[in-house]
Scaffold this motif. Structure first.
Motif, short mmCIF file in Angstrom:
data_model
loop_
_atom_site.label_atom_id
_atom_site.label_comp_id
_atom_site.label_asym_id
_atom_site.label_seq_id
_atom_site.Cartn_x
_atom_site.Cartn_y
_atom_site.Cartn_z
N ALA A 18 129.88 32.04 -27.17
CA ALA A 18 128.74 32.26 -28.06
C ALA A 18 127.94 33.48 -27.66
O ALA A 18 127.85 33.84 -26.49
N GLY A 19 127.34 34.11 -28.67
CA GLY A 19 126.30 35.09 -28.48
C GLY A 19 125.05 34.53 -29.14
O GLY A 19 125.06 34.26 -30.35
N LEU A 65 128.21 30.82 -22.83
CA LEU A 65 127.24 31.76 -23.40
C LEU A 65 127.61 33.15 -22.89
O LEU A 65 127.22 33.55 -21.80
N GLU A 66 128.39 33.85 -23.69
CA GLU A 66 128.88 35.17 -23.28
C GLU A 66 127.76 36.20 -23.26
O GLU A 66 127.65 37.00 -22.33
N TYR A 67 126.92 36.16 -24.31
CA TYR A 67 125.84 37.13 -24.43
C TYR A 67 124.55 36.44 -24.87
O TYR A 67 124.57 35.60 -25.78
N LEU A 68 123.45 36.78 -24.24
CA LEU A 68 122.12 36.50 -24.76
C LEU A 68 121.66 37.78 -25.44
O LEU A 68 121.62 38.84 -24.79
N ILE A 69 121.32 37.71 -26.71
CA ILE A 69 121.02 38.91 -27.50
C ILE A 69 119.53 38.92 -27.82
O ILE A 69 119.03 38.11 -28.61
N LEU A 70 118.82 39.85 -27.20
CA LEU A 70 117.38 39.98 -27.41
C LEU A 70 117.16 40.96 -28.56
O LEU A 70 117.41 42.16 -28.44
N ASN A 71 116.67 40.43 -29.68
CA ASN A 71 116.52 41.21 -30.90
C ASN A 71 115.08 41.69 -31.03
O ASN A 71 114.19 40.92 -31.37
N THR A 99 126.33 35.21 -17.89
CA THR A 99 125.92 35.68 -19.22
C THR A 99 125.41 37.11 -19.15
O THR A 99 124.58 37.43 -18.31
N LYS A 100 125.90 37.95 -20.06
CA LYS A 100 125.42 39.32 -20.16
C LYS A 100 124.27 39.38 -21.16
O LYS A 100 124.23 38.60 -22.11
N ILE A 101 123.35 40.31 -20.93
CA ILE A 101 122.16 40.46 -21.77
C ILE A 101 122.32 41.70 -22.65
O ILE A 101 122.52 42.81 -22.14
#
Length: 203
Positions: A122-123, A150-156, A175-177
């Motif tokens: 998931a991202g 959780l592959e990516y945490l995506i800060l929008n 997890t990559k950011i």
């Protein structure tokens, strides 16, 4: 790379972030369930905002702009997990869900069940608002409970330092950011510009 884009809620920028990631990683795109806006779907947006992206057809196209379980019921349909099959391609792909992890597709099947069905990492898209810390940490806990990576945490967009710190302190080192800049009016020009400002880091 194949990645399922979900979010901590509705209207937090999953499609815009998906467009940026499609452009950044040069992937194909698939929206398994489209509820409402059939004249201008999320697939239409991705095609318009990115360069020549292959957009695979939705498994369910529902007329009512509502939760998928309600939209399906309005058409006397029931969404069945067995109907979903990841499109066959050797290329990378972004798969975009509808709403957050616990959005119902039927009375007892939720979006998180589809992620498990497709066996994808998931991202998780996060946007700053009052309550976003709570919604983010609960979403991360739900993924952990189901053993979904959780592959990516995506800060929008922009985040207060205090908010970002608490969220990142809760995230595992695997997890990559991804940080995506604020995009006020999404179109091909602004998506391309945002792609050049994307940062990907590890904790």
């Amino acid at each position: 790379m194949k990645l399922f884009i979900t979010g901590i809620g509705t209207e937090i920028g999953k499609t815009v972030c998906s467009a940026v990631l499609v452009q950044y990683f040069k992937t194909e795109y698939w929206k398994p369930v489209q509820s409402g806006d059939l004249h201008y779907t999320d697939s239409h947006k991705i095609a318009a905002w990115t360069d020549g992206t292959i957009c695979h057809p939705e498994t369910y196209r529902l007329r009512l702009a509502a939760s998928p379980h309600q939209s399906a019921r309005e058409e006397n349909k029931k969404i069945n997990l067995n109907d979903f099959h990841l499109p066959e391609t050797e290329n990378s792909m972004i798969v975009e869900g509808a709403g957050g992890l616990m959005v119902p597709m039927s009375d007892d099947v939720f979006m998180i069940d589809l992620i498990q069905r497709l066996n994808l990492p998931a991202g998780l898209v996060v946007r700053n608002y009052l309550g976003c810390i709570n919604h983010t940490l609960l979403s991360v806990m739900a993924l952990q409970q189901r053993e979904i990576k959780l592959e990516y945490l995506i800060l929008n967009g922009e985040f207060p330092a205090d908010t970002e710190r608490v969220i990142l302190n809760f995230i595992g080192k695997e997890t990559k950011i991804i940080k995506i800049p604020e995009i006020a009016s999404p179109d091909k020009e602004h998506i391309k510009a945002a792609t050049k400002q994307v940062t990907i880091t590890k904790l």
